[in-house]
Motif scaffolding. Structure first.
Motif, PDB file in Angstrom:
ATOM      1  N   ALA A 300       0.921  -1.325  -0.270  1.00 54.38           N
ATOM      2  CA  ALA A 300      -0.058   0.073  -0.046  1.00 54.38           C
ATOM      3  C   ALA A 300       0.824   1.314   0.032  1.00 54.38           C
ATOM      4  O   ALA A 300       0.519   2.185  -0.701  1.00 54.38           O
ATOM      5  CB  ALA A 300      -0.841  -0.105   1.104  1.00 54.38           C
ATOM      6  N   PRO A 301       1.764   1.370   0.958  1.00 55.42           N
ATOM      7  CA  PRO A 301       2.758   2.583   0.776  1.00 55.42           C
ATOM      8  C   PRO A 301       3.345   2.843  -0.573  1.00 55.42           C
ATOM      9  O   PRO A 301       3.450   3.830  -1.024  1.00 55.42           O
ATOM     10  CB  PRO A 301       3.620   2.493   1.969  1.00 55.42           C
ATOM     11  CG  PRO A 301       3.067   1.510   2.973  1.00 55.42           C
ATOM     12  CD  PRO A 301       2.410   0.573   2.257  1.00 55.42           C
ATOM     13  N   ALA A 302       3.816   1.650  -1.136  1.00 57.50           N
ATOM     14  CA  ALA A 302       4.580   1.882  -2.274  1.00 57.50           C
ATOM     15  C   ALA A 302       3.631   1.973  -3.455  1.00 57.50           C
ATOM     16  O   ALA A 302       3.891   2.956  -4.452  1.00 57.50           O
ATOM     17  CB  ALA A 302       5.200   0.423  -2.781  1.00 57.50           C
ATOM     18  N   ARG A 303       2.440   1.601  -3.445  1.00 50.84           N
ATOM     19  CA  ARG A 303       1.352   1.914  -4.399  1.00 50.84           C
ATOM     20  C   ARG A 303       0.942   3.460  -4.496  1.00 50.84           C
ATOM     21  O   ARG A 303       0.738   4.248  -5.388  1.00 50.84           O
ATOM     22  CB  ARG A 303       0.014   1.337  -4.344  1.00 50.84           C
ATOM     23  CG  ARG A 303       0.266  -0.269  -4.683  1.00 50.84           C
ATOM     24  CD  ARG A 303      -0.984  -1.054  -4.912  1.00 50.84           C
ATOM     25  NE  ARG A 303      -1.928  -0.936  -3.663  1.00 50.84           N
ATOM     26  CZ  ARG A 303      -1.926  -1.682  -2.854  1.00 50.84           C
ATOM     27  NH1 ARG A 303      -0.860  -2.616  -2.696  1.00 50.84           N
ATOM     28  NH2 ARG A 303      -2.927  -1.693  -1.752  1.00 50.84           N
ATOM     29  N   ALA A 304       0.876   4.010  -3.049  1.00 47.58           N
ATOM     30  CA  ALA A 304       0.550   5.308  -3.106  1.00 47.58           C
ATOM     31  C   ALA A 304       1.687   6.348  -3.666  1.00 47.58           C
ATOM     32  O   ALA A 304       1.513   7.385  -4.395  1.00 47.58           O
ATOM     33  CB  ALA A 304       0.488   5.791  -1.529  1.00 47.58           C
ATOM     34  N   ALA A 305       2.943   5.885  -3.197  1.00 49.37           N
ATOM     35  CA  ALA A 305       4.111   6.521  -3.742  1.00 49.37           C
ATOM     36  C   ALA A 305       4.342   6.653  -5.469  1.00 49.37           C
ATOM     37  O   ALA A 305       4.486   7.523  -6.031  1.00 49.37           O
ATOM     38  CB  ALA A 305       5.568   5.943  -3.218  1.00 49.37           C
ATOM     39  N   ILE A 306       3.951   5.325  -6.060  1.00 45.91           N
ATOM     40  CA  ILE A 306       3.776   5.163  -7.422  1.00 45.91           C
ATOM     41  C   ILE A 306       2.758   6.073  -7.924  1.00 45.91           C
ATOM     42  O   ILE A 306       2.838   6.750  -9.110  1.00 45.91           O
ATOM     43  CB  ILE A 306       3.796   3.759  -7.864  1.00 45.91           C
ATOM     44  CG1 ILE A 306       4.938   2.828  -7.565  1.00 45.91           C
ATOM     45  CG2 ILE A 306       3.525   3.724  -9.310  1.00 45.91           C
ATOM     46  CD1 ILE A 306       4.868   1.203  -7.220  1.00 45.91           C
ATOM     47  N   LEU A 307       1.899   6.015  -7.552  1.00 52.50           N
ATOM     48  CA  LEU A 307       0.645   6.790  -8.144  1.00 52.50           C
ATOM     49  C   LEU A 307       0.797   8.425  -7.948  1.00 52.50           C
ATOM     50  O   LEU A 307       0.851   9.276  -8.877  1.00 52.50           O
ATOM     51  CB  LEU A 307      -0.830   6.638  -7.234  1.00 52.50           C
ATOM     52  CG  LEU A 307      -1.285   5.260  -7.735  1.00 52.50           C
ATOM     53  CD1 LEU A 307      -2.462   5.010  -6.676  1.00 52.50           C
ATOM     54  CD2 LEU A 307      -1.880   5.166  -8.908  1.00 52.50           C
ATOM     55  N   ARG A 308       1.505   8.846  -6.740  1.00 51.97           N
ATOM     56  CA  ARG A 308       2.010  10.096  -6.680  1.00 51.97           C
ATOM     57  C   ARG A 308       2.708  10.603  -7.664  1.00 51.97           C
ATOM     58  O   ARG A 308       2.905  11.449  -8.213  1.00 51.97           O
ATOM     59  CB  ARG A 308       2.664  10.305  -5.179  1.00 51.97           C
ATOM     60  CG  ARG A 308       1.439  10.558  -4.153  1.00 51.97           C
ATOM     61  CD  ARG A 308       2.160  10.901  -2.815  1.00 51.97           C
ATOM     62  NE  ARG A 308       0.952  10.769  -1.820  1.00 51.97           N
ATOM     63  CZ  ARG A 308       0.044  11.814  -1.401  1.00 51.97           C
ATOM     64  NH1 ARG A 308       0.452  12.983  -2.168  1.00 51.97           N
ATOM     65  NH2 ARG A 308      -0.511  11.599  -0.459  1.00 51.97           N
TER      66      ARG A 308
END
Length: 409
Positions: A300-308
């Motif tokens: 989840a934290p990585a997905r948020a970073a990738i989307l940002r």
């Protein structure tokens, strides 16, 4: 105010915004000047940063609409004018000035030698801090590579050499190549990326020579990280190939990894594959690719970073990032990039249809999520069979644990 004065003011404001990135009025004033100076690409990036902080800022939304409209209208006129002018000059001066581009040729002479340009040796600027999530992967990398490099005295005390290799495997599109670049950046080392086309050649012996020259180039630039992409194609199990040429290429790769013809100290070999079960077992022996690491779909934290990251320069408004992260569990990094591209396509199509340029909104992501599916499914099916029937030596225990966690095993 003159153009020179405008340019000086813009430079001053750019420096001020760099020092105070959260100053919304300052950034918005800079964006307005950039729009007026016809530098709309730069303006859009700054307005997007304002809207990420204040999604309801009416001035920013109006300025974004103006900037996007100028961006849509401008390229065709400028590019056509520039191309016509250059073509006219080229035709007029054909007897004096050579053409800008040489005619196509089927023959290309290779440049060789120690100072050759055959292989790109670069210094990546990304580090592990730029990799979102993957905490366990980073910890293992710290143990295998980073800690020994940062502590040379302890390295000498424990007799830890700076040679060895690491095999990254997992579903396609999960950032194995980006992770390899980040490792090189973390080590402040040079980076050499090797693909199948860099090595294989139709003429007998040329593939082995290419491999030797690649390793020699990496050794001349130590500390260096050499990245072997799709290593299952280059180091396929010799029992699965009937080609004598391919067998000798694999043998040459094993010899180079052993450093039989050169010192590999300071040379870190990273390899990536989607199918580690197809890699020749000899590549896993100590001193070669003796460590294996599973790179899973981003958490989840990585997905948020990738989307940002993929939305950082796009015109967005009222995006519910938490909802997107929750809806994309088990998606790869490449899937998330495709999701952002698809949402942008919906917004752009709507702008063209209605004649009103608008920003990317949550409804565009809902439409994209309805159409897209994660690409990791087929890989997981194959991995499941391997974990069930080909894990007799425990090599894929981490993969089996992940599949059990997902209730796929």
């Amino acid at each position: 105010m003159t153009d020179d004065a405008d340019g000086a003011l813009i430079v001053s404001l750019i420096n001020a915004v760099s020092a105070q990135p959260d100053d919304v009025p300052l950034r918005l004033h800079l964006a307005l000047l950039l729009v007026n100076a016809d530098r709309t690409d730069e303006a859009v990036a700054h307005i997007a940063a304002v809207l990420q902080r204040e999604p309801d800022n009416a001035a920013a939304r109006d300025l974004m609409s103006r900037a996007l409209t100028l961006t849509v209208d401008r390229p065709t006129r400028e590019e056509t004018s520039q191309d016509d002018t250059l073509a006219a000059y080229e035709q007029e001066l054909a007897d004096v000035v050579p053409p800008r581009f040489a005619p196509a040729s089927e023959h290309h002479d290779k440049v060789t030698g120690d100072d050759d340009n055959l292989f790109d040796v670069e210094r990546p600027r990304v580090t592990l801090a730029d990799v979102g999530g993957l905490v366990e992967v980073k910890q293992r990398l710290e143990l295998a590579f980073l800690a020994p490099l940062r502590n040379p005295q302890l390295r000498g005390l424990y007799g830890k050499s700076l040679r060895g290799g690491l095999l990254l495997y997992g579903p396609p599109g999960c950032g194995k190549t980006f992770l390899a670049r980040a490792i090189a950046g973390e080590l402040r080392a040079r980076f050499v990326s090797v693909s199948l086309t860099d090595v294989l050649d139709m003429w007998l012996g040329n593939s082995e020579r290419n491999l030797r020259e690649l390793f020699q180039a990496a050794r001349r630039n130590t500390p260096c990280v050499m990245f072997l992409d799709e290593v299952d194609a280059l180091g396929l199990k010799r029992t699965q190939t009937a080609s004598t040429g391919m067998r000798t290429t694999i043998n040459q790769l094993l010899a180079e990894l052993d450093g039989m013809q050169g010192d590999n100290d300071g040379l870190f070999v990273l390899a990536a594959t989607n199918a580690p079960w197809d890699v020749d077992p000899a590549l896993h022996r100590p001193g070669r690719l003796d460590r294996t690491m599973l790179v899973l779909p981003p958490d989840a934290p990585a997905r948020a970073a990738i989307l940002r990251y993929h939305l950082r320069e796009r015109p967005i408004a009222q995006i519910d990032l938490d909802a997107l992260v929750a809806a994309t569990e088990h998606w790869s990094g490449a899937d998330l990039e495709h999701l952002c591209d698809s949402a942008a396509e919906y917004a752009m199509h709507d702008s063209i249809t209605t004649g009103h340029v608008r920003m990317i909104e949550q409804k565009d992501f809902r439409n994209a999520l309805r159409d897209l599916r994660p690409s990791t499914g087929p890989w997981l099916e194959t991995a499941r069979n391997v974990a069930m029937f080909a894990n007799t030596d425990g090599q894929y225990d981490d993969l089996a644990a992940y599949l059990r966690h997902r209730k796929l095993l």
